[in-house]
Design a protein around this motif. Structure first.
Motif: not given
Length: 97
Positions: A55-56, A48, A41, A62-63, A44, A58-60
């Motif tokens: 990164c936290r 970006q 991550y 999903d990753l 990733e 839901q995004e985390k």
């Protein structure tokens, strides 16, 4: 990370951007890098233009799903080769029954 990327044919940031996180990380794993979610991550977030620890939530999550899929894909490939090797060794009588 730089030397690891170069070793798998990712010599610069432009190549990394073109490949994207998943393809680049898969190359690293196929080269023998031990899977670890944080470097995945971090790549990733870097692509970006964000801080590695940004990164936290839901995004985390999903990753993590993407990361686990990459690990599984690489593991399946390794198992296929191992199974073929073991079958060959069995065929020539190396594996005891």
């Amino acid at each position: 990370m730089e030397s690891s990327f170069i070793k798998v044919g990712i010599p610069d940031a432009e190549t990394l951007r073109d490949l994207g996180t998943d393809a680049a990380y898969e190359r690293l794993l196929r080269d023998g890098l031990r899977p670890h979610f944080i470097p995945y991550y971090v790549i990733e977030m870097a692509l970006q233009g964000r801080a590695w620890n940004d990164c936290r939530g839901q995004e985390k999550a999903d990753l993590r799903i993407r990361f686990d899929r990459i690990k599984a894909r690489v593991a399946e490939g390794r198992d296929i080769h191992r199974d073929a090797f073991e079958a060959m060794m069995d065929a020539i009588g190396v594996i005891e029954r």
